[in-house]
Design an enzyme around this catalytic site. Structure first.
Site, PDB file in Angstrom:
ATOM      1  N   HIS A 146       0.835  -1.208   0.000  1.00 54.04           N
ATOM      2  CA  HIS A 146       0.000   0.000   0.000  1.00 54.04           C
ATOM      3  C   HIS A 146       0.872   1.261   0.000  1.00 54.04           C
ATOM      4  O   HIS A 146       0.627   2.207  -0.763  1.00 54.04           O
ATOM      5  CB  HIS A 146      -0.906  -0.038   1.231  1.00 54.04           C
ATOM      6  CG  HIS A 146      -1.947   1.024   1.255  1.00 54.04           C
ATOM      7  ND1 HIS A 146      -2.735   1.252   2.362  1.00 54.04           N
ATOM      8  CD2 HIS A 146      -2.341   1.945   0.345  1.00 54.04           C
ATOM      9  CE1 HIS A 146      -3.573   2.246   2.118  1.00 54.04           C
ATOM     10  NE2 HIS A 146      -3.345   2.687   0.897  1.00 54.04           N
TER      11      HIS A 146
ATOM     12  N   GLU B 128       4.711   9.104   3.020  1.00 53.15           N
ATOM     13  CA  GLU B 128       3.593   8.236   2.633  1.00 53.15           C
ATOM     14  C   GLU B 128       3.414   7.067   3.582  1.00 53.15           C
ATOM     15  O   GLU B 128       2.302   6.558   3.740  1.00 53.15           O
ATOM     16  CB  GLU B 128       3.797   7.726   1.204  1.00 53.15           C
ATOM     17  CG  GLU B 128       3.848   8.815   0.157  1.00 53.15           C
ATOM     18  CD  GLU B 128       2.565   9.626   0.108  1.00 53.15           C
ATOM     19  OE1 GLU B 128       1.477   9.042   0.289  1.00 53.15           O
ATOM     20  OE2 GLU B 128       2.651  10.847  -0.099  1.00 53.15           O
TER      21      GLU B 128
ATOM     22  N   GLU C 238      -4.382   6.842   7.100  1.00 53.53           N
ATOM     23  CA  GLU C 238      -5.472   6.259   6.316  1.00 53.53           C
ATOM     24  C   GLU C 238      -5.929   4.939   6.921  1.00 53.53           C
ATOM     25  O   GLU C 238      -7.132   4.667   7.036  1.00 53.53           O
ATOM     26  CB  GLU C 238      -5.013   6.042   4.871  1.00 53.53           C
ATOM     27  CG  GLU C 238      -6.076   5.474   3.941  1.00 53.53           C
ATOM     28  CD  GLU C 238      -5.571   5.263   2.530  1.00 53.53           C
ATOM     29  OE1 GLU C 238      -5.945   4.249   1.912  1.00 53.53           O
ATOM     30  OE2 GLU C 238      -4.793   6.120   2.045  1.00 53.53           O
TER      31      GLU C 238
ATOM     32  N   GLU D 123       2.390   1.730  -3.377  1.00 47.92           N
ATOM     33  CA  GLU D 123       1.418   2.276  -4.336  1.00 47.92           C
ATOM     34  C   GLU D 123       1.357   3.800  -4.234  1.00 47.92           C
ATOM     35  O   GLU D 123       1.342   4.509  -5.241  1.00 47.92           O
ATOM     36  CB  GLU D 123       0.045   1.661  -4.085  1.00 47.92           C
ATOM     37  CG  GLU D 123      -1.078   2.248  -4.928  1.00 47.92           C
ATOM     38  CD  GLU D 123      -2.311   2.556  -4.099  1.00 47.92           C
ATOM     39  OE1 GLU D 123      -2.752   3.730  -4.117  1.00 47.92           O
ATOM     40  OE2 GLU D 123      -2.818   1.639  -3.425  1.00 47.92           O
ATOM     41  N   HIS D 124       1.328   4.311  -3.014  1.00 46.96           N
ATOM     42  CA  HIS D 124       1.317   5.759  -2.810  1.00 46.96           C
ATOM     43  C   HIS D 124       2.632   6.396  -3.267  1.00 46.96           C
ATOM     44  O   HIS D 124       2.638   7.447  -3.911  1.00 46.96           O
ATOM     45  CB  HIS D 124       1.114   6.076  -1.330  1.00 46.96           C
ATOM     46  CG  HIS D 124      -0.308   6.033  -0.880  1.00 46.96           C
ATOM     47  ND1 HIS D 124      -0.967   7.136  -0.398  1.00 46.96           N
ATOM     48  CD2 HIS D 124      -1.204   5.017  -0.848  1.00 46.96           C
ATOM     49  CE1 HIS D 124      -2.206   6.801  -0.074  1.00 46.96           C
ATOM     50  NE2 HIS D 124      -2.370   5.515  -0.324  1.00 46.96           N
TER      51      HIS D 124
END
Length: 464
Positions: free
Chosen positions: A62, A140, A162, A65-66
């Protein structure tokens, strides 16, 4: 046969169900697979996907990906992704982390804009500047933060925050615990998004190792859709792929070994320390019913899941509510290469676990004995067929077709199984007049030890 520079045409076929002609290529140097779905749709789609297999719950996939969308060798602006959102003519622009793959789909009706989007994403995944700018990882992923000298040191980071939000949702917790215990020996036991308690365990070196291993053309699936020129698309792609040689990458996912005996697990989950836990427990009855590569089993499980657990008139849903086992009911959805079926009883009490399990089994036995309403099966199958043909009424059909073709790429040697569905649907329709659906329930949900009864007890202040 037409010569495609640097690519070998492996297969071509008509996919009448989605009004497209499929061209499957292999890049000669890296063996990267490229699928082109050619049709008259001007809403062109590109995506590149990598098998990304987390070995823990640090959220490395994840965070990656960011991070790759925070600048690349060619596009050095701070946030190319946000620049595209503001200035591009895109009709779809996203990046998605799944439990076992990471996808980067884009779409546009404008040919020049589409080419630019493809270039930005290719440079992002293959040439991210996170190798030179360590702060991207800290921004991130996670970092320590303190504003005043007397304050406690805290964690911060885009993905960290998040996922703190995601874990405030009961559904994130339910599925996290469910797959941890149902598939304990596979990557699905981990949180690919990242568990906030594990994210700070990820180091920058491990993060870069993840990219170096998985973000390679030999581990990729590349997709084009629409009325774009195949030769031009492949030529553009080749400029990136030719920089690499073939690399053998271990990214296969072993299947979970079935259980010899059904599991029963009780865990606690956190609620606010001031919150009353009464009536906030969750009960789950879930079973592995097959592999996603078996399209018929996948369709049958979808139909039965709606009929048994999800529809307004769903049989077991009604009984659970009538007998006051819980206040709301949801179904368990499939996950990765495994097909998972089951029911979630929300706003319940762990004291009801035995009653819950007994009711589910009793009702399933009654259904096997007395049969399922054939009109209900037919109606649900009709809905499934409509959703498949209309790509779920999604405005960019090519994205949906990409996700379906990626399923085939991830778990089998076929690239079309999820895109050609008429024959399988016709078979499912014929089976309604037999006892196939009842036998499926008996074999997969009742007499199947590859099953989990999970109880989640709401506990105030658990994470303090």
């Amino acid at each position: 046969m037409q010569d495609y520079k640097n690519f070998k045409l492996i297969d071509t076929r008509e996919l009448s169900d989605i009004n497209s002609t499929a061209f499957l290529f292999e890049h000669e140097k890296t063996k990267a697979k490229v699928l082109k779905l050619a049709n008259d749709d001007e809403n062109k789609v590109f995506s590149i996907a990598f098998k990304t297999i987390p070995q823990d719950s640090t959220g490395v996939a994840h965070i990656m990906e960011h991070s790759v969308l925070n600048g690349s060798k060619k596009y050095t602006t701070r946030e190319p992704f946000m620049d595209l959102v503001k200035s591009s003519l895109q009709t779809f622009l996203n990046a998605i982390t799944y439990p076992d793959k990471t996808c980067y789909p884009v779409a546009s009706r404008n040919a020049k804009d589409f080419k630019n989007l493809v270039d930005v994403y290719l440079d992002a995944v293959f040439n991210p500047i996170v190798y030179e700018k360590k702060n991207i990882f800290y921004q991130e992923g996670w970092h320590y933060e303190i504003k005043n000298i007397d304050d406690d040191i805290k964690y911060n980071g885009v993905v960290y925050n998040e996922m703190k939000g995601a874990y405030s949702s009961i559904y994130t917790i339910i599925f996290d615990e469910l797959f941890k215990y149902l598939y304990p020996d596979t990557t699905y036991a981990h949180s690919s998004g990242g568990n906030p308690y594990n994210i700070p365990d990820l180091t920058y070196d491990k993060f870069l190792e993840f990219h170096d291993k998985y973000y390679h053309p030999s581990n990729s699936f590349i997709y084009f859709y629409g009325n774009g020129n195949i030769e031009e698309e492949l030529d553009h792609l080749s400029k990136y792929l030719e920089e690499y040689d073939y690399k053998k990458i271990d990214s296969d996912i072993p299947y979970q070994k079935p259980f010899e005996k059904a599991k029963k697990v009780e865990v606690e989950y956190n609620i606010s320390k001031d919150e009353n836990p009464d009536g906030k427990d969750v009960l789950v009855y879930a079973a592995n019913v097959g592999h996603i590569t078996n399209v018929k089993d996948a369709f049958v499980s979808t139909i039965l899941s709606d009929v048994l657990f999800s529809n307004e008139s769903a049989i077991i849903k009604e009984k659970l509510l009538q007998e006051n086992i819980c206040e709301s009911v949801e179904n368990v959805s499939s996950y990765g290469q495994e097909i998972t079926m089951g029911v979630i009883a929300e706003n319940s009490d762990v004291k009801n676990t035995e009653k819950f399990e007994a009711l589910v089994k009793r009702e399933l036995e009654n259904i096997v004995k007395n049969g399922i309403d054939k009109d209900e099966l037919t109606s649900t199958l009709n809905k499934l067929e409509y959703d498949l043909k209309e790509a779920g009424s999604f405005h960019t059909k090519g994205v949906i077709y990409f996700l379906k073709s990626a399923l085939s790429f991830m778990y089998s040697d076929s690239y079309y199984d999820q895109l050609q569905f008429s024959e399988t649907l016709a078979e499912c329709r014929k089976l309604i007049d037999t006892d196939y659906y009842e036998k499926f329930i008996e074999e997969k949900l009742l007499n199947n030890n590859f099953k989990l009864i999970l109880s989640l007890k709401a506990t105030p202040g658990l994470n303090l």
